[in-house]
Scaffold this active site. Structure first.
Site, PDB file in Angstrom:
ATOM      1  N   SER A 159     -13.005  -8.489  24.648  1.00 27.04           N
ATOM      2  CA  SER A 159     -14.170  -9.263  24.227  1.00 27.04           C
ATOM      3  C   SER A 159     -13.896 -10.747  24.323  1.00 27.04           C
ATOM      4  CB  SER A 159     -14.519  -8.897  22.786  1.00 27.04           C
ATOM      5  OG  SER A 159     -13.456  -9.281  21.956  1.00 27.04           O
ATOM      6  N   CYS A 160     -12.669 -11.145  24.664  1.00 27.86           N
ATOM      7  CA  CYS A 160     -12.331 -12.567  24.548  1.00 27.86           C
ATOM      8  C   CYS A 160     -12.061 -13.249  25.881  1.00 27.86           C
ATOM      9  CB  CYS A 160     -11.127 -12.728  23.639  1.00 27.86           C
ATOM     10  SG  CYS A 160     -11.318 -11.876  22.084  1.00 27.86           S
ATOM     11  N   LEU A 161     -11.022 -12.815  26.592  1.00 29.00           N
ATOM     12  CA  LEU A 161     -10.643 -13.525  27.820  1.00 29.00           C
ATOM     13  C   LEU A 161     -11.819 -13.626  28.801  1.00 29.00           C
ATOM     14  CD1 LEU A 161      -7.835 -13.816  26.740  1.00 29.00           C
ATOM     15  CD2 LEU A 161      -6.927 -12.626  28.728  1.00 29.00           C
ATOM     16  N   ASP A 188     -14.718 -15.914  27.201  1.00 26.16           N
ATOM     17  CA  ASP A 188     -14.364 -17.325  27.025  1.00 26.16           C
ATOM     18  C   ASP A 188     -14.226 -18.019  28.385  1.00 26.16           C
ATOM     19  OD1 ASP A 188     -14.419 -16.747  24.391  1.00 26.16           O
ATOM     20  OD2 ASP A 188     -12.305 -17.094  23.976  1.00 26.16           O
TER      21      ASP A 188
END
Ligand code: UGA
Length: 430
Positions: A265-267, A270
């Site tokens: 859900s992040c790399l 973002d």
């Protein structure tokens, strides 16, 4: 300290639990009543190592962690963390609707509060968001003035799913982006008991540190994947190359594991958010775009290998081991497995999948068209080809693969040993 944490997802609940473990009294606030009830029963709403034991300790035994749907809990706290989700339903761009909604509610609560309060952005938001969106909303809904009646800070998180509590309690650094010194002092006080350097910066700088850190990790992965794709053509083992590079402290060995690419859900989120921000500012990001492009292509390389091995995929039986974007989590957001399975189904393959934790979440994504196994061994039985997409420990048992065609996306197996056991073994970039 008395602390409220808005949002009880991965970031919020881990933050709340970590702070409770340091002796703070923490109130989680979440609009999802089911989640609130689960937390108050000390049941983790998602799978994360150590969380169940920690909830038992701080909710049940020490009673310094509680959850509620009531924003009035802001009033009885000194500081409020904003930890709500910024993922969009489509999974594409960051979505600020939850950040805006919760900021308005915090602002409304602050209008009734006497005394100073600090609002801390922990959700990952692109540089400029706290100053341009969060502070104006807080002022509008509280009728108060930042820097006078309340403080604001940005305190990004660097939690890795699967070991998030460990990361929270053993952080390499604590970043405090402060509106003014008073705001920063309040945040620093929260982290008194932590053994980590505290870096105090401006608000936008703190926001950027988070995005630049994730973009750099993504860059390392896409870099080694590109080198790996070349190494494969040249008959060189990219894992030996990574080992040789990693001894140089300027490079470091971590995040140089080549394979089907990064998910979660992040790399991906973002990286995309930073790309869009760059483009919005009139620029053309070269490195960030390339990182993104390499990552999108890696899962497709796996499909190319399957086709090379089996020919036409229609009605071929493919076993997929691993659905989560990495081991020790049930999270499938942006998981390479989602793209690989999508492509296999498009080509008419019969897919049977297994994951120790992520199958319920995958069933929501693929309610039809996919069969699920009871174990790795059961899943590979009678299949034409096995794909390893997550390096769970249980997939390292070589006896699962005897006589099979195996394509490994995560270097779960030792290639030399695997070649002697499998009918055929190939890695995505080795
Ligand atoms: C990431 C960052 O590592 C955290 O520091 C950050 O706080 C977090 O995002 C966040 O922004 O909240 P996470 O998404 O939990 O944490 O996962 P990682 O451990 O970073 O792995 C991301 C993906 O990269 C996984 O799919 C993993 O399999 C892949 N990966 C990782 C590789 O393909 N190769 C590697 O060498 C390392």
């Amino acid at each position: 300290m008395e602390i409220s944490v808005v949002g009880s997802g991965y970031v919020g609940l881990i933050t709340a639990t970590g702070l409770a473990s340091k002796g703070h009294n923490v109130a989680c606030i979440d609009i999802d009543k089911d989640k609130v009830d689960m937390i108050n029963r000390a049941e983790p709403p998602f799978y994360e190592g150590q969380l169940a034991e920690s909830l038992d300790t701080y909710v049940r035994q020490r009673a310094n962690l509680r959850a509620s749907s009531d924003y009035e809990k802001v009033l009885s706290s000194e500081v409020t963390f904003i930890c709500v989700d910024t993922s969009s339903d489509s999974g594409e761009n960051a979505d600020l609707s939850h950040v805006k909604q919760s900021t308005k509610r915090i602002g409304e609560a602050l209008s009734r509060k006497e005394g100073y309060h600090v609002v801390i952005t922990k959700s990952s938001v692109v540089p400029g968001t706290t100053e341009e969106i969060i502070i104006p909303l807080l002022e509008q809904y509280s009728g108060k003035t930042v820097g006078k009646d309340f403080g604001v800070a940005v305190n990004p998180e660097f939690l890795q799913e699967g070991r998030a509590l460990h990361c929270f309690l053993n952080s390499d650094r604590i970043i405090v982006g402060e509106y003014d010194q008073r705001s920063g002092d309040s945040v620093q006080r929260i982290y008194n008991g932590f053994d980590a350097p505290i870096l105090r910066t401006g608000i936008r700088t703190a926001e950027m540190i988070k995005f630049a850190s994730n973009a750099f990790l993504a860059t390392k992965i896409s870099f080694i994947n590109e080198i790996g794709n070349l190494c494969k053509k040249l008959g060189i083992d990219v894992y030996e190359v990574a080992e040789g590079m990693g001894h140089d402290p300027r490079i470091g060995r971590s995040f140089l594991n080549a394979g089907i690419g990064f998910g979660g859900s992040c790399l991906p989120k973002d990286l995309e958010a930073l790309l869009h921000k760059y483009e919005k500012m009139g620029g053309k990001p070269a490195i960030l775009s390339a990182v993104h492009q390499v990552n999108r292509a890696q899962p497709l390389r796996m499909i190319e290998i399957v086709i090379r091995k089996l020919g036409e995929l229609r009605d071929k039986k493919i076993a997929v081991l691993g659905l989560a974007f990495k081991p020790d989590t049930d999270d499938i957001r942006h998981a390479p497995a989602v793209e690989v399975i999508h492509q296999l189904l498009l080509q008419g393959a019969q897919v049977k999948a297994y994951d120790p934790k992520a199958m319920p979440k995958m069933q929501e994504t693929f309610p039809q068209g996919l069969e699920y196994g009871d174990s790795a061994k059961d899943t590979v039985e009678g299949c034409d080809c096995v794909l390893i997409l997550t390096e769970w420990d249980e997939f390292k048992d070589e006896s699962i693969y005897t006589g099979k065609i195996v394509i490994d996306g995560r270097r779960a197996l030792d290639p030399e040993r695997a070649k002697s056991i499998c009918q055929c073994y190939e890695g995505v970039c080795w």
